[in-house]
Design an enzyme around this catalytic site. Structure first.
Site, mmCIF file in Angstrom:
data_model
loop_
_atom_site.group_PDB
_atom_site.id
_atom_site.type_symbol
_atom_site.label_atom_id
_atom_site.label_comp_id
_atom_site.label_asym_id
_atom_site.label_seq_id
_atom_site.Cartn_x
_atom_site.Cartn_y
_atom_site.Cartn_z
ATOM 1 C CB CYS A 116 -21.445 53.568 -16.753
ATOM 2 S SG CYS A 116 -20.173 54.156 -17.857
ATOM 3 N NE ARG A 397 -19.011 58.565 -10.341
ATOM 4 C CZ ARG A 397 -18.692 57.934 -11.478
ATOM 5 N NH1 ARG A 397 -19.562 57.864 -12.470
ATOM 6 N NH2 ARG A 397 -17.502 57.368 -11.632
#
Ligand code: EPZ
Length: 416
Positions: A116, A397
């Site tokens: 990521c 998130r």
């Protein structure tokens, strides 16, 4: 809501309740796969990563229901199968399913988890540890296949204190034949929560919270009720936001026993902290004092609060230095902060030198990952004038509703 609009310069005041911990509930949801039963998770945070994990478990035949104060997880009709690419993609936490799927199904096939923006997030230690327990891995066309006719308990030494690897070993070891010893285990409170949950289910795990964990394998596990502990990173986020805006805030349910290093840094910045019966009361200084620190595995200063601290120290009363020791690319918000007038220099990618300025000016900011996005919102709270932060889906998130929480503290924020 993809953009948050913020009117800066308002000190945060009031009280906010801290949600349940994302990084505790995700491995616990994975652990539910090992139970042919119903469990009840109280204080489960309503965040996007939990929604994604719910979708993954539903694809495996589980049924999950939100109630007024938690989540019911029924894995009585669990069925092994491939995890759908859509549900796994971008869901870093699907790595925590590996140990549980090997324990329950003896195999899994999953899209190879990418890195990521904060780092390439390797999985070599996950694979090595599970191979030591008898699993076989192979990769084909971007997918990872694993199988284990049976898992065998063993001694595993971890060269790096990895949270996810420790959790995967625990999830595999509770179903393995024989006992497992983890030497060099991560000590995070989220590991303790996972082991507490599994022990409530009938497992026998000792040493959680230390770097030596013993897991007795092969015990029958049952559903249980469990309260997810409060999220120390969310609490730290609002703690530093209070310091950055010279506010006065009560962080209800803040897990102060998991926040020693964070609270010490806050005191060094000039905050006054009072542990109360139901949380932590924070009075921010007129202007933050500078700090010099480096991130470290628990109980050190958490990498997940590094961006947030960095944002606040841009207006510090002096020069600060923050070294990132966990992930290799966790200073991505620096250019965004510089557009607001911050003075930051990055040395060899791992150390930020911050020269405190008198104030930031509002700007249009681009969030591109969870904690960096939250840090940009806090920079907007501190800045003169209006700021906008996009990429809110990243923030969602890990934060139930950052706009709701900040509005409760008097901030002028709107989500669009
Ligand atoms: C967990 O990630 C957290 N995520 C992260 O929180 C947190 O930043 C991190 O632990 C460190 O505390 C969840 O719990 C869902 P690691 P994890 O394995 O387990 C290296 C957030 O914002 N490593 O402890 O993936 C790795 O590169 C997220 O909530 C290997 O080299 O982190 C890193 O340098 C971000 N090989 C170090 O270990 C491996 O096989 C520690 O990472 C695995 C990890």
């Amino acid at each position: 809501m993809e953009t948050i609009r913020i009117q800066g310069g308002i000190p945060l005041q009031g009280k906010v309740r801290i949600q349940g911990a994302k990084n505790a509930v995700l491995p616990i949801l994975a652990a539910c796969i090992l139970l042919d039963d119903i469990s009840y998770l109280r204080n489960c945070p309503k965040i996007a990563d939990v929604d994604a994990m719910i979708e993954l478990l539903q694809c495996l035949g589980c049924s999950l229901q939100w109630t007024s104060d938690g989540l019911t997880v029924d894995t009585g009709h669990f069925c092994c199968g491939n995890l759908p690419q859509k549900a796994v993609r971008g869901m870093r936490s699907s790595v925590f399913l590996w140990g549980a799927l090997l324990g329950r199904c003896g195999e899994f096939s999953i899209e190879y988890p990418g890195g990521c923006v904060i780092g390439n997030r390797p999985v070599d230690l996950h694979i090595k540890a599970l191979e030591q327990m008898g699993a076989k891995f192979c990769q084909e066309e971007g997918r990872l296949y694993a199988c284990a006719t049976h898992l065998t308990g063993t001694y595993i030494h971890l060269p790096i204190s990895s949270v996810g690897v420790t959790e995967n070993i625990i999830l595999a070891a509770v179903t393995a034949e024989g006992d497992t010893y983890v030497d060099g285990a991560a000590k995070e409170p989220e590991i303790v929560a996972l082991c507490d949950f599994l022990n409530c289910c009938g497992a026998r795990i000792e040493g959680a919270g230390t770097d030596w964990i013993y897991i007795s394998g092969g015990r029958k596990l049952y559903g249980t009720e469990y309260t997810i502990p409060a999220d120390r990173i969310v609490a730290g986020t609002y703690l530093f936001a209070t310091i950055g805006t010279a506010g006065k805030v009560l962080l209800e349910q803040a897990p102060v026993s998991h926040m020693e290093s964070v609270m010490q840094v806050a005191r060094n910045m000039g905050a006054s902290l009072y542990v109360t019966g139901n949380g932590l009361y924070v009075e921010g200084p007129t202007r933050p004092s500078p700090v010099k620190l480096e991130t470290a595995p628990y109980p050190g200063f958490p990498t997940d609060l590094q961006s947030i601290l960095l944002a606040v120290e841009t207006i510090g009363d002096g020069d600060s230095r923050i070294k990132e020791r966990i992930f290799e690319n966790r200073f991505r918000i620096v250019p965004q902060l510089q557009t607001m007038g911050a003075k930051i220099e990055i040395e060899n990618g791992m150390c930020a030198g911050i020269q405190g300025v008198d104030g930031l000016k509002g700007a249009y900011l681009h969030g591109e990952e969870l904690r960096g996005g939250a840090a940009l919102v806090i920079a907007g709270l501190m800045a003169d004038g209006e700021s906008r932060v996009d990429g809110v889906s990243y923030i969602n998130r890990g934060y139930e509703n950052i706009c709701r929480d900040l509005r409760e503290l008097g901030a002028r924020v709107t989500g669009e």
